[in-house]
Design a protein around this motif. Structure first.
Motif, mmCIF file in Angstrom:
data_model
loop_
_atom_site.group_PDB
_atom_site.id
_atom_site.type_symbol
_atom_site.label_atom_id
_atom_site.label_comp_id
_atom_site.label_asym_id
_atom_site.label_seq_id
_atom_site.Cartn_x
_atom_site.Cartn_y
_atom_site.Cartn_z
ATOM 1 N N VAL A 182 0.596 -1.708 0.271
ATOM 2 C CA VAL A 182 0.494 0.428 0.259
ATOM 3 C C VAL A 182 0.636 1.314 0.192
ATOM 4 O O VAL A 182 1.904 1.422 0.988
ATOM 5 N N LEU A 183 0.575 2.037 -0.766
ATOM 6 C CA LEU A 183 1.005 3.813 -0.522
ATOM 7 C C LEU A 183 0.073 4.313 -0.456
ATOM 8 O O LEU A 183 -0.981 4.003 -1.116
ATOM 9 N N ALA A 184 -0.356 4.857 0.957
ATOM 10 C CA ALA A 184 -1.306 5.370 1.448
ATOM 11 C C ALA A 184 -1.832 6.128 1.028
ATOM 12 O O ALA A 184 -2.708 6.713 0.660
ATOM 13 N N GLU A 185 -1.011 7.795 0.422
ATOM 14 C CA GLU A 185 -1.581 8.856 0.260
ATOM 15 C C GLU A 185 -0.183 8.983 -1.521
ATOM 16 O O GLU A 185 0.982 8.560 -1.331
ATOM 17 N N ASP A 186 -0.727 10.476 -2.232
ATOM 18 C CA ASP A 186 0.434 10.616 -3.564
ATOM 19 C C ASP A 186 1.780 10.672 -2.719
ATOM 20 O O ASP A 186 2.128 11.709 -1.591
ATOM 21 N N TYR A 187 2.504 10.807 -3.450
ATOM 22 C CA TYR A 187 4.406 10.661 -2.910
ATOM 23 C C TYR A 187 4.849 11.583 -3.378
ATOM 24 O O TYR A 187 5.261 11.282 -4.962
ATOM 25 N N GLU A 188 5.686 12.563 -3.525
ATOM 26 C CA GLU A 188 6.714 13.246 -4.514
ATOM 27 C C GLU A 188 7.705 13.100 -4.746
ATOM 28 O O GLU A 188 8.999 13.267 -3.524
ATOM 29 N N VAL A 202 -7.795 -2.797 -2.427
ATOM 30 C CA VAL A 202 -7.675 -4.341 -2.055
ATOM 31 C C VAL A 202 -7.150 -5.258 -1.305
ATOM 32 O O VAL A 202 -7.665 -5.762 -0.679
ATOM 33 N N LEU A 203 -6.616 -3.536 -0.165
ATOM 34 C CA LEU A 203 -6.704 -3.984 1.340
ATOM 35 C C LEU A 203 -8.525 -4.400 1.211
ATOM 36 O O LEU A 203 -8.532 -4.899 2.283
ATOM 37 N N ILE A 204 -9.295 -3.474 1.484
ATOM 38 C CA ILE A 204 -10.639 -2.900 1.358
ATOM 39 C C ILE A 204 -11.347 -4.659 0.997
ATOM 40 O O ILE A 204 -12.280 -5.430 1.517
ATOM 41 N N MET A 207 -10.416 -7.646 2.956
ATOM 42 C CA MET A 207 -11.525 -7.709 4.146
ATOM 43 C C MET A 207 -12.709 -8.248 3.591
ATOM 44 O O MET A 207 -13.393 -8.915 5.034
ATOM 45 N N GLY A 208 -13.218 -7.605 2.381
ATOM 46 C CA GLY A 208 -15.010 -8.203 2.386
ATOM 47 C C GLY A 208 -14.636 -9.768 2.147
ATOM 48 O O GLY A 208 -15.541 -10.510 2.658
ATOM 49 N N GLU A 209 -13.483 -10.214 1.353
ATOM 50 C CA GLU A 209 -13.633 -11.978 1.693
ATOM 51 C C GLU A 209 -13.868 -12.304 2.656
ATOM 52 O O GLU A 209 -14.040 -13.587 2.761
ATOM 53 N N ALA A 210 -12.645 -11.618 3.990
ATOM 54 C CA ALA A 210 -12.449 -11.794 5.178
ATOM 55 C C ALA A 210 -13.626 -12.143 5.923
ATOM 56 O O ALA A 210 -14.029 -12.844 7.219
ATOM 57 N N LEU A 211 -14.510 -10.976 6.311
ATOM 58 C CA LEU A 211 -15.160 -10.286 7.474
ATOM 59 C C LEU A 211 -16.777 -12.013 7.438
ATOM 60 O O LEU A 211 -16.625 -11.490 6.093
ATOM 61 N N HIS A 221 -20.532 0.205 3.257
ATOM 62 C CA HIS A 221 -21.260 1.773 4.149
ATOM 63 C C HIS A 221 -20.002 2.634 4.341
ATOM 64 O O HIS A 221 -19.665 3.426 4.296
ATOM 65 N N VAL A 222 -19.385 1.988 4.801
ATOM 66 C CA VAL A 222 -17.873 2.834 5.258
ATOM 67 C C VAL A 222 -17.535 3.689 4.237
ATOM 68 O O VAL A 222 -17.208 4.895 4.318
ATOM 69 N N GLN A 223 -17.448 2.818 3.116
ATOM 70 C CA GLN A 223 -17.067 3.881 1.798
ATOM 71 C C GLN A 223 -17.677 4.819 1.755
ATOM 72 O O GLN A 223 -17.616 5.594 0.841
ATOM 73 N N ILE A 224 -18.943 4.321 1.845
ATOM 74 C CA ILE A 224 -19.742 5.362 0.942
ATOM 75 C C ILE A 224 -19.635 6.516 2.060
ATOM 76 O O ILE A 224 -19.734 8.424 1.913
ATOM 77 N N ALA A 225 -20.363 6.315 3.071
ATOM 78 C CA ALA A 225 -19.615 7.054 4.626
ATOM 79 C C ALA A 225 -18.044 8.404 4.423
ATOM 80 O O ALA A 225 -18.816 9.369 4.109
#
Length: 234
Positions: A182-188, A202-204, A207-211, A221-225
């Motif tokens: 993961v690269l969590a934010e753009d990096y110059e 990909v992480l989400i 998670m969806g496959e494991a929960l 809804h976490v993503q939507i919110a």
């Protein structure tokens, strides 16, 4: 579209899902890793806010705090970054297992821990043997509770190095469900342009496959919110 129009639309969307969110389960994630691996950046990227950097959160244990955001059915239990000293490592591991056990004992899905993210810094170019051992011991202690563990390779500026490190970890046959760069934010990068953030989707997905099924709607809804709140803030 003007800023006022965008804010109005975002607010209406927030109101539309507010009642829905009230009836959703809360998704609880523990995030652990060495000092300086980029846990705060990851947490802030997930929440789309700088909550970890401001030190917000309710202390849960000596090495852990609970971070939440109003209107989002998600709680992250952020363990304090630790050095590779056996005493502190043991304390953090015990607190992780105790937090899992206490959540399960309530028999309340809203208080149970649903996933563990263990962060390793790709930019360090190495995996400490002590970390492999820590993960093995955590997996042993987690055998009864069976909370899914995901290894997150943070600060993965180089996708090639990240894949090499990912393969090294997979070769260790650890009891984890996935290893995700993961690269969590753009990096110059000076004189080379900007490395674009990637990997959170990909992480989400993993998670969806494991929960458990009961938390699928919460994850969506976490993503939507969070996306709507980001529009509202802007």
């Amino acid at each position: 579209m003007s800023g006022i129009d965008a804010e109005k639309i975002a607010q209406e969307a927030i109101n539309a899902i507010a009642d829905r969110i009230k009836n959703l389960h809360t998704l609880n994630i523990i995030v652990a890793g060495k000092t300086g691996v980029g846990k705060s950046t990851l947490i802030n990227a997930v929440f789309k806010d700088k909550l970890a950097e401001t030190g917000m959160g309710k202390p849960v244990t000596t090495h852990m705090r609970k971070i939440t955001k109003k209107g989002v059915p998600l709680a992250i239990y952020d363990t304090r970054g630790f050095e590779l000293g056996k005493e502190v490592q043991a304390e953090v591991k015990k607190e992780v297992i105790d937090t899992i056990s206490k959540g399960l004992a309530t028999q309340d899905i809203n208080k149970a821990i649903h996933c563990i993210w263990y962060c390793i810094n790709t930019a360090s170019n190495r995996i400490e043997p002590e970390e492999i051992q820590w993960l093995r011991e955590l997996s042993m202690d987690n055998q009864i509770t069976q909370v899914p563990i995901v290894v997150v390779l943070t600060q993965s500026f180089s996708k090639k190095k990240a894949q090499e490190m990912r393969q090294m970890l997979l070769d260790e046959n650890l009891d984890v469900i996935q290893v995700i760069p993961v690269l969590a934010e753009d990096y110059e990068i000076e004189d080379l342009g900007t490395a674009k953030a990637y990997g959170l989707d990909v992480l989400i997905k993993v998670m969806g496959e494991a929960l458990p099924e009961e938390l699928m709607e919460t994850l969506q809804h976490v993503q939507i919110a969070l996306n709507i709140l980001t529009i509202l803030i802007r």
